[in-house]
Design a protein around this motif. Structure first.
Motif, PDB file in Angstrom:
ATOM      1  N   GLY B  28       0.799  -1.228   0.000  1.00 40.60           N
ATOM      2  CA  GLY B  28       0.000   0.000   0.000  1.00 40.60           C
ATOM      3  C   GLY B  28       0.829   1.273   0.000  1.00 40.60           C
ATOM      4  O   GLY B  28       0.292   2.365   0.185  1.00 40.60           O
ATOM      5  N   CYS B  35       9.559   8.097   2.899  1.00 44.44           N
ATOM      6  CA  CYS B  35       8.497   8.415   3.853  1.00 44.44           C
ATOM      7  C   CYS B  35       8.958   9.328   4.973  1.00 44.44           C
ATOM      8  O   CYS B  35       8.149   9.917   5.664  1.00 44.44           O
ATOM      9  CB  CYS B  35       7.962   7.131   4.473  1.00 44.44           C
ATOM     10  SG  CYS B  35       7.084   6.119   3.298  1.00 44.44           S
ATOM     11  N   MET B  40       2.122  12.530   5.897  1.00 44.35           N
ATOM     12  CA  MET B  40       1.054  11.546   6.013  1.00 44.35           C
ATOM     13  C   MET B  40       1.615  10.139   6.179  1.00 44.35           C
ATOM     14  O   MET B  40       0.922   9.160   5.954  1.00 44.35           O
ATOM     15  CB  MET B  40       0.170  11.579   4.749  1.00 44.35           C
ATOM     16  CG  MET B  40      -0.485  12.914   4.495  1.00 44.35           C
ATOM     17  SD  MET B  40      -1.662  13.375   5.763  1.00 44.35           S
ATOM     18  CE  MET B  40      -3.008  12.282   5.399  1.00 44.35           C
ATOM     19  N   GLY B  42       2.113   8.232   8.576  1.00 48.66           N
ATOM     20  CA  GLY B  42       1.409   7.341   9.501  1.00 48.66           C
ATOM     21  C   GLY B  42       0.228   6.660   8.856  1.00 48.66           C
ATOM     22  O   GLY B  42      -0.254   5.645   9.352  1.00 48.66           O
ATOM     23  N   GLN B  43      -0.233   7.192   7.729  1.00 44.14           N
ATOM     24  CA  GLN B  43      -1.409   6.628   7.080  1.00 44.14           C
ATOM     25  C   GLN B  43      -1.060   5.432   6.212  1.00 44.14           C
ATOM     26  O   GLN B  43      -1.920   4.632   5.888  1.00 44.14           O
ATOM     27  CB  GLN B  43      -2.067   7.692   6.188  1.00 44.14           C
ATOM     28  CG  GLN B  43      -2.458   8.963   6.927  1.00 44.14           C
ATOM     29  CD  GLN B  43      -3.622   8.737   7.849  1.00 44.14           C
ATOM     30  OE1 GLN B  43      -4.440   7.847   7.616  1.00 44.14           O
ATOM     31  NE2 GLN B  43      -3.706   9.503   8.904  1.00 44.14           N
ATOM     32  N   CYS B  44       0.185   5.321   5.801  1.00 46.52           N
ATOM     33  CA  CYS B  44       0.538   4.301   4.812  1.00 46.52           C
ATOM     34  C   CYS B  44       0.889   2.960   5.427  1.00 46.52           C
ATOM     35  O   CYS B  44       0.635   1.920   4.863  1.00 46.52           O
ATOM     36  CB  CYS B  44       1.725   4.753   3.972  1.00 46.52           C
ATOM     37  SG  CYS B  44       1.315   6.082   2.851  1.00 46.52           S
ATOM     38  N   HIS B  45       1.480   2.993   6.594  1.00 43.03           N
ATOM     39  CA  HIS B  45       2.051   1.749   7.115  1.00 43.03           C
ATOM     40  C   HIS B  45       1.075   1.092   8.075  1.00 43.03           C
ATOM     41  O   HIS B  45       1.238   1.130   9.288  1.00 43.03           O
ATOM     42  CB  HIS B  45       3.369   2.037   7.829  1.00 43.03           C
ATOM     43  CG  HIS B  45       4.335   2.701   6.910  1.00 43.03           C
ATOM     44  ND1 HIS B  45       5.055   2.002   5.989  1.00 43.03           N
ATOM     45  CD2 HIS B  45       4.675   3.991   6.745  1.00 43.03           C
ATOM     46  CE1 HIS B  45       5.806   2.846   5.314  1.00 43.03           C
ATOM     47  NE2 HIS B  45       5.612   4.056   5.741  1.00 43.03           N
ATOM     48  N   LYS B  46       0.046   0.474   7.509  1.00 46.46           N
ATOM     49  CA  LYS B  46      -0.944  -0.187   8.346  1.00 46.46           C
ATOM     50  C   LYS B  46      -0.661  -1.679   8.355  1.00 46.46           C
ATOM     51  O   LYS B  46      -0.198  -2.252   7.393  1.00 46.46           O
ATOM     52  CB  LYS B  46      -2.345   0.024   7.767  1.00 46.46           C
ATOM     53  CG  LYS B  46      -2.786   1.478   7.832  1.00 46.46           C
ATOM     54  CD  LYS B  46      -4.248   1.568   7.457  1.00 46.46           C
ATOM     55  CE  LYS B  46      -4.660   2.969   7.123  1.00 46.46           C
ATOM     56  NZ  LYS B  46      -4.513   3.914   8.172  1.00 46.46           N
ATOM     57  N   GLU B  47      -0.999  -2.311   9.472  1.00 47.80           N
ATOM     58  CA  GLU B  47      -0.826  -3.773   9.546  1.00 47.80           C
ATOM     59  C   GLU B  47      -2.130  -4.451   9.250  1.00 47.80           C
ATOM     60  O   GLU B  47      -3.180  -3.936   9.561  1.00 47.80           O
ATOM     61  CB  GLU B  47      -0.360  -4.151  10.944  1.00 47.80           C
ATOM     62  CG  GLU B  47       1.077  -3.735  11.174  1.00 47.80           C
ATOM     63  CD  GLU B  47       1.588  -4.144  12.540  1.00 47.80           C
ATOM     64  OE1 GLU B  47       0.866  -4.886  13.239  1.00 47.80           O
ATOM     65  OE2 GLU B  47       2.674  -3.753  12.896  1.00 47.80           O
TER      66      GLU B  47
END
Lengths: 681, 47
Positions: B28, B35, B40, B42-47
């Motif tokens: 994603g 980065c 933003m 914090g919005q990209c690295h989701k688990e």
């Protein structure tokens, strides 16, 4: 004392809550979404002596009303019995604004600790906070911390461990000057916020009725206050008729009285506040002036570009020498090693020409981001959205829509993502569509190259005009879209305007270094691969390796597009191919031009002269160059932005529309400009 | 021989870059910029 504690971090946006949270959780952070919504939920764990703290970072909110999704989520979570302690993180340098949420949290009746963050900034500004009086007035522990400098962290957790069983100070020693209460109870011994007699009487009445309904109700005072505010969720929870006690909403009265108490607190605990606030107000009188604000902003940005060109070009000279030296050195080495001619061409004419050409613009990028970092850290950039709010309102966009557009001056990817903050889906769509028109930093090398080559002393003006044109086009298109929409509803802008401060050198160095690292990484990855691909399609054709570049795959692709681009003044197949290569990253347009026209180190003085000669021979003049800059400004953004648009819009159809729309706008504006310029000249 | 080694090194590095890019996109993260400086991130690295 429990060994495992659930701790919720809450606070206003930009108070450093997440920085503080991250200081405890570090890499052990887990990020997900709250169930059923797109609001982020961050959880982590932290071991302190024999205690395991389970930390949750709640969304940044200004109050505990139920107006926004973030507020509702935070309130629900805190009211849940699983939360043992609430850490209210407040920006100590903006204490007055942060205390409203603090007072609401205290009224919840749960253990609350106030973490006063950014104490280093308080000290820098010459302010002082009376850390003895503040906890006395609030009735909760107050711990000074600095998340950035990692001070006070252990003490905060120590306080959390010991505060899990909430106990009020036996005597709250504040008093309300001049107020004489006729209320039957002396709430000053129990509560930090004591309202007027009328409201306290009503609270008591409501509490009595709540107890009749539910004798085991915890913290009835909070519920009573919410009922007085006619909070819809709370009123629905209790099916009791309070119309005789609550004939109207007392929300405004309660808010005003809270702020009266906050003013009392600030007067007592904050020293040297007036001086700093007065300075900010004086500066804002000019910088956010209704008439002068916008011209001042444009003037500041013009200055930024002036510095980017003048100082940047001076530094660039040294880079040019370096890159040329490397190119010559590698060429000599490969010849010495008897490398194959094609390999030499790939390395020197492809990779070094492409990547080197981009690296030469590093000084310009450095100066640009240095200036922007300075403006950001001083506190000025947050004023820009405020200045633009008036204009945005006239074109039917929320003032908040300018914040993503402002981010677009750096990079379109986070700018498109930032549109999540817009509640109205039409506003979001409109903003996503026009945000890429704000010239991102990746386009700067194109402007620098062409304006330096064709506009001489007016190079700065030519480049700066791109930013103005992008802004104007974005506003115009948003205005047209608003007119075409059936409904028009605008949302007011609520934005923080922090006090001005002297930019912190350390912060600026980190910010600029991050940008330079990103630029170098991009050069070494995306642009490296793009240069190889461009070289390949220029040296290979349908019949294999070609000696005549016009017989290559690349020429074929470019020539196919030439008829479409002729009206725009960009009817050269090399330019067409360079524009396509810009889909990978806008900087690749410059590196591609170097490879396409067979000019090594295109950004150097010799390289620019050679390119100018080649273009002039093809009747490519200053008018064509300006049209090129307009096209690069407006046409479809890089694939990363396209992918982000698709993700945010959740629609392939809208994404395709956005791409086609942006190319169409670019073509139309470039064509209009070129054709009119041709007529006039 | 030198030419082969040079081409092999270029192809290997280009392959590594492309592979990493594909991996990032699957996670994603579409951005070709890094980065570290992104507001933003914090919005990209989701688990």
């Amino acid at each position: 004392m429990k060994e495992e504690l659930q701790v919720a971090f809450i606070g206003n946006p930009n108070c450093g809550k997440t920085t503080l949270f991250n200081a405890y959780t570090g890499a052990k952070l887990k990020v997900a979404n709250w169930p059923g919504v797109t609001v982020e939920k961050k959880e982590g764990a932290f071991k302190y002596h024999s205690h395991l703290f389970k930390l949750v970072d709640l969304p940044g909110i200004y109050s505990l009303t139920s107006y926004t999704l973030e507020e509702k989520l935070s309130r629900e979570y805190i009211l849940d019995d699983t939360v043992d302690v609430i850490v209210d993180v407040a920006d100590a340098s903006c204490l007055e604004r942060n205390l409203f949420l603090t007072l609401q949290l205290i009224e919840l009746g749960k253990p609350v600790i106030l973490a006063l963050n950014m104490m280093d900034i308080v000290k820098e500004r010459g302010m002082e906070i009376d850390l003895h009086r503040l906890p006395e007035m609030l009735g909760i522990p107050v711990i000074p911390v600095s998340a950035r400098k990692k001070t006070g962290l252990d003490i905060l957790m120590h306080a959390v461990a010991h505060h899990q069983v909430k106990h009020m100070d036996s005597n709250l020693e504040h008093h309300h000057d001049g107020n004489v209460s006729n209320h039957k109870h002396s709430h000053h011994l129990e509560y930090a916020v004591v309202y007027s007699d009328e409201i306290e009487d009503k609270i008591d009445e409501i509490i009595d009725r709540l107890y009749m309904h539910d004798p085991d109700l915890k913290n009835p005072r909070w519920y009573a206050i919410k009922i007085l505010e006619q909070d819809p969720e709370i009123c629905e929870q209790f099916q009791i008729d309070f119309s005789d006690v609550v004939p109207r909403s007392y929300e405004t009265d309660i808010i005003n009285q809270k702020y009266d108490f906050i003013e009392e607190i600030i007067d007592e605990v904050l020293v040297n506040k007036e001086e700093k606030a007065a300075k900010t107000e004086k500066i804002d009188h000019y910088l956010t002036h209704r008439v002068l604000g916008l011209p001042i902003f444009l003037g500041i940005m013009a200055l930024v570009f002036f510095l980017t060109f003048t100082i940047g070009d001076w530094l660039k000279g040294y880079f040019e020498v370096g890159i040329t030296g490397i190119s010559d050195g590698v060429l000599a080495l490969l010849q010495h090693l008897h490398a194959n001619d094609m390999v030499i061409s790939l390395v020197v004419d492809g990779i070094i020409s492409g990547v080197g050409g981009i690296l030469t613009f590093l000084p310009n990028i450095f100066i640009l981001f240095l200036a922007l970092a300075f403006l950001e850290d001083s506190g000025y950039m947050s004023r820009v959205a405020y200045i633009m709010d008036g204009i945005m309102g006239k074109i039917g966009l929320s003032g908040r829509a300018f914040i993503p557009m402002l981010l677009g001056f750096g990079c379109s990817v986070p700018a498109v993502m930032a549109t999540r903050a817009l509640e109205d889906s039409n506003d979001r769509r409109k903003t996503i569509l026009v945000t890429p028109f704000m010239s991102c930093s990746a386009r700067l090398p194109v402007y620098v190259l062409f304006s330096d080559m064709f506009f001489g002393n007016y190079a700065v003006i030519a480049a700066f005009s791109m930013y103005v044109i992008g802004l104007v086009i974005a506003i115009l298109i948003a205005f047209i879209m608003t007119k075409l929409q059936k409904k028009s509803e605008t949302h007011s802008l609520l934005i923080e305007l922090p006090e001005y401060k002297t930019p912190n050198l350390h912060t600026i160095v980190i910010y600029v270094w991050d940008k330079i690292k990103d630029y170098l990484t991009k050069a070494g990855t995306t642009i490296f691969v793009a240069s190889i691909i461009i070289w390949f399609i220029l040296n290979v054709g349908p019949h294999g390796i070609v000696t005549d570049i016009t017989e290559s795959f690349g020429a074929g692709i470019g020539k196919f597009l030439v008829p479409i681009l002729v009206p725009t003044g960009l009817g050269l197949w090399q330019i067409a191919l360079a524009l396509i290569s810009g889909l990978a990253a806008k900087e690749v347009v410059v590196s591609s031009i170097g490879v396409l026209f067979g000019i090594g180190n295109i950004a150097s003085t010799n390289g620019r002269s050679a390119l100018l000669e080649v273009l002039s021979n093809a009747d490519f003049t200053a008018v064509n160059a300006y049209s090129m800059m307009i096209f690069v400004l407006l046409y479809t953004p890089c694939v990363a932005t396209i992918a982000t648009i698709k993700r945010e819009m959740k629609s392939v159809r809208w994404t395709v529309f956005a791409i086609v729309f942006q190319v169409a706008v670019a073509w139309l504006v470039s064509t209009l400009f070129f054709q009119i310029a041709q007529i006039l000249m | 021989m030198v030419s082969i080694l040079i081409v092999a090194a270029i192809v290997a590095y280009a392959g590594f870059v492309i592979r990493k890019k594909v991996k990032d996109i699957k996670e994603g993260k579409y951005c070709s910029c890094g980065c570290s400086g992104c507001g933003m991130r914090g919005q990209c690295h989701k688990e």
